[in-house]
Design a protein around this motif. Structure first.
Motif, PDB file in Angstrom:
ATOM      1  N   GLN A 134       0.950  -1.226  -0.042  1.00 50.06           N
ATOM      2  CA  GLN A 134      -0.049  -0.009   0.100  1.00 50.06           C
ATOM      3  C   GLN A 134       0.819   1.126  -0.076  1.00 50.06           C
ATOM      4  O   GLN A 134       1.998   1.123   0.585  1.00 50.06           O
ATOM      5  CB  GLN A 134      -0.782  -0.017   1.089  1.00 50.06           C
ATOM      6  N   VAL A 138       0.760   5.559   0.379  1.00 46.80           N
ATOM      7  CA  VAL A 138       0.042   6.967   0.786  1.00 46.80           C
ATOM      8  C   VAL A 138       0.681   7.865   0.060  1.00 46.80           C
ATOM      9  O   VAL A 138       2.076   7.880   0.250  1.00 46.80           O
ATOM     10  CB  VAL A 138      -0.044   6.938   2.229  1.00 46.80           C
ATOM     11  N   LYS A 155       4.719  -0.828   3.040  1.00 48.18           N
ATOM     12  CA  LYS A 155       4.066   0.495   3.298  1.00 48.18           C
ATOM     13  C   LYS A 155       4.981   1.520   2.801  1.00 48.18           C
ATOM     14  O   LYS A 155       6.134   1.517   3.229  1.00 48.18           O
ATOM     15  CB  LYS A 155       3.696   0.391   4.809  1.00 48.18           C
ATOM     16  N   ARG A 211      -5.422   5.074   1.027  1.00 42.89           N
ATOM     17  CA  ARG A 211      -4.466   4.202   0.949  1.00 42.89           C
ATOM     18  C   ARG A 211      -4.466   3.516  -0.450  1.00 42.89           C
ATOM     19  O   ARG A 211      -5.536   2.955  -0.718  1.00 42.89           O
ATOM     20  CB  ARG A 211      -4.429   3.029   2.067  1.00 42.89           C
ATOM     21  N   PHE A 241      -1.325   4.576   8.155  1.00 43.07           N
ATOM     22  CA  PHE A 241      -2.125   3.566   7.248  1.00 43.07           C
ATOM     23  C   PHE A 241      -3.484   3.128   7.900  1.00 43.07           C
ATOM     24  O   PHE A 241      -3.795   2.151   7.743  1.00 43.07           O
ATOM     25  CB  PHE A 241      -1.063   2.576   7.010  1.00 43.07           C
ATOM     26  N   ALA A 245      -9.042   2.609   2.519  1.00 43.45           N
ATOM     27  CA  ALA A 245      -8.358   1.999   1.274  1.00 43.45           C
ATOM     28  C   ALA A 245      -9.106   2.518  -0.040  1.00 43.45           C
ATOM     29  O   ALA A 245     -10.321   2.206  -0.215  1.00 43.45           O
ATOM     30  CB  ALA A 245      -8.365   0.732   1.323  1.00 43.45           C
TER      31      ALA A 245
END
Length: 438
Positions: A80, A82, A137, A273, A305, A309
């Motif tokens: 994921q 960001v 991440k 996300r 996080f 999503a």
């Protein structure tokens, strides 16, 4: 008479001497010519065949092996990302789009201490194409518009922590004086390894043609998307494949024009996300500016996080752009208010039917939420005290007659803390009775 008998013998001797002289001259004269002139040598040469030299065998050329196809790395499709969005790093002097330089550095330090990987835009795009892996991440840092504080303040801090970043520039702003960057500064950014994306020509809402634009809507989009891209590519000698929507606003028509212009990814200002399968033209960013309520809270949700999503491309019920993370209560947070105000910004849905907006809250069902088309905000004030526990909020709209959905979860309890996940209890097993006597 004696002379007459002697002459035939002398003649024969002379012929023998002449023959010997000729044979002695063979090495000095051309052998071929001598053989032609002397009959018995000629016949002997003709009788002896010339040696035949066998031809060397010709090797059959082997076909060159085809080049091996490049082996693609294993891609973590569960990773994921960001994306943080900044504008001005000038404190109060920069107005609502600004944050304090000290806060910017504090946030970069927080990313470092959290052990998060800050990746480049090129790594992000390569991951989406299946060409490169990224950490589970990861963080992207972007800075919009082209204010000089990004160059003077942002770059030294980014370099201090070794972080890459992408600067989204709208071309009319460059070299326009005041607190704007120059083309020379943009070239320095490029040379220092920072990436530059497009933010259109004039930073206007792409969903509708300005009243002052003489042409049609299609020509307006072409100007804002294609001309700005070409200016950046020509001026800086770069390949520009990313764009940030002005004000974060977009719709299906804008998506199509962005794709036709040759962009690979387009970003809004509604944080989420981002997974591997998210639509490339609805990529949300967390807008970290003073104009947003709870600026530090927005940042914390991003790097922890815990935000919503963004949905992947898929069925009609999956929304095509994430709802803004500036919700109340925010996703995966707890409130001590038993009758909280529940709200969210729906602008990232693009153009939708205002009459189709609905909100549902877990255990409450469909609620009479109010939607303000001007601000794109939907809100509902809970009128009866909630019981302690978790509550899912689901907002649906219709885009082109098709339903789109976004959801988030919050908790209500008296201590205002998100409960720890319950430990999994393995049921005790009874001992197995062995066969035999009771």
């Amino acid at each position: 008479m004696y002379r007459d008998r002697l002459q035939p013998g002398l003649a024969a001797m002379n012929r023998q001497i002449a023959l010997l002289l000729l044979l002695a001259a063979l090495p000095l004269a051309g052998c071929g010519k001598m053989k032609e002139k002397i009959p018995f040598l000629k016949s002997k040469a003709a009788a002896t065949p010339a040696p035949v030299v066998a031809a060397a065998p010709v090797a059959t050329p082997r076909p060159k092996p085809a080049p091996a196809a490049p082996v693609r790395p294993a891609i973590d499709t569960n990773a994921q990302v960001v994306v943080l969005c900044y504008h001005r790093l000038e404190g109060k002097a920069g107005g609502g789009l600004s944050i304090e330089p000290a806060l910017f550095e504090k946030q970069m330090e927080a990313i470092k201490e959290a052990g998060l990987a800050v990746i480049s835009m090129q790594d992000f795009l390569a991951w989406r194409r299946g060409e490169k892996n990224i950490p589970p991440k990861s963080v992207l840092i972007t800075i919009d518009d082209g204010y000089v504080s990004g160059f003077d303040v942002g770059v030294p801090i980014l370099k201090k922590y070794g972080f890459p970043a992408t600067f989204f520039i709208y071309t009319n702003f460059v070299n326009s004086g005041g607190k704007t960057m120059t083309w020379a500064q943009l070239k320095k950014l490029r040379d220092d390894g920072f990436e530059i994306g497009c933010h259109t020509v004039s930073h206007q809402d792409l969903r509708r043609k300005p009243s002052k634009w003489a042409g049609d809507y299609e020509s307006y989009l072409k100007e804002e998307l294609e001309t700005s891209k070409k200016i950046l590519e020509d001026k800086l000698g770069i390949r520009c494949v990313t764009i940030a929507y002005p004000f974060g606003l977009h719709n299906a028509a804008v998506h199509a024009a962005v794709e036709a212009a040759g962009y690979e990814a387009a970003f809004s200002t509604y944080g989420a996300r981002l997974g591997h399968g998210v639509s490339p033209f609805t990529l949300g960013r967390y807008d970290v500016t003073a104009k947003m309520p709870g600026t530090q809270q927005v940042f914390d949700v991003a790097i922890n996080f815990t935000g919503m999503a963004a949905p992947s491309d898929g069925p009609a019920m999956a929304q095509d752009a994430a709802v803004a993370m500036i919700t109340e209560p925010m996703n995966n947070t707890a409130t001590t208010d038993s009758t909280p105000l529940i709200k969210a910004n729906l602008a990232s849905f693009g153009e939708f039917d205002p009459g189709s907006v609905e909100m549902r809250v877990g255990s409450l069902g469909l609620v009479p939420a109010k939607f303000d088309a001007a601000t794109q905000m939907i809100e509902y004030k809970v009128d009866k005290a909630l019981r302690e526990g978790s509550y899912s909020v689901i907002v649906t709209v219709k885009v082109g007659g098709q339903p789109r959905e976004a959801r988030w979860t919050f908790y209500y309890n008296t201590i205002g803390e998100v409960p720890e996940p319950a430990a999994r209890v393995t049921p005790a097993t009874k001992p197995v009775r062995k066969p035999g006597k009771k």
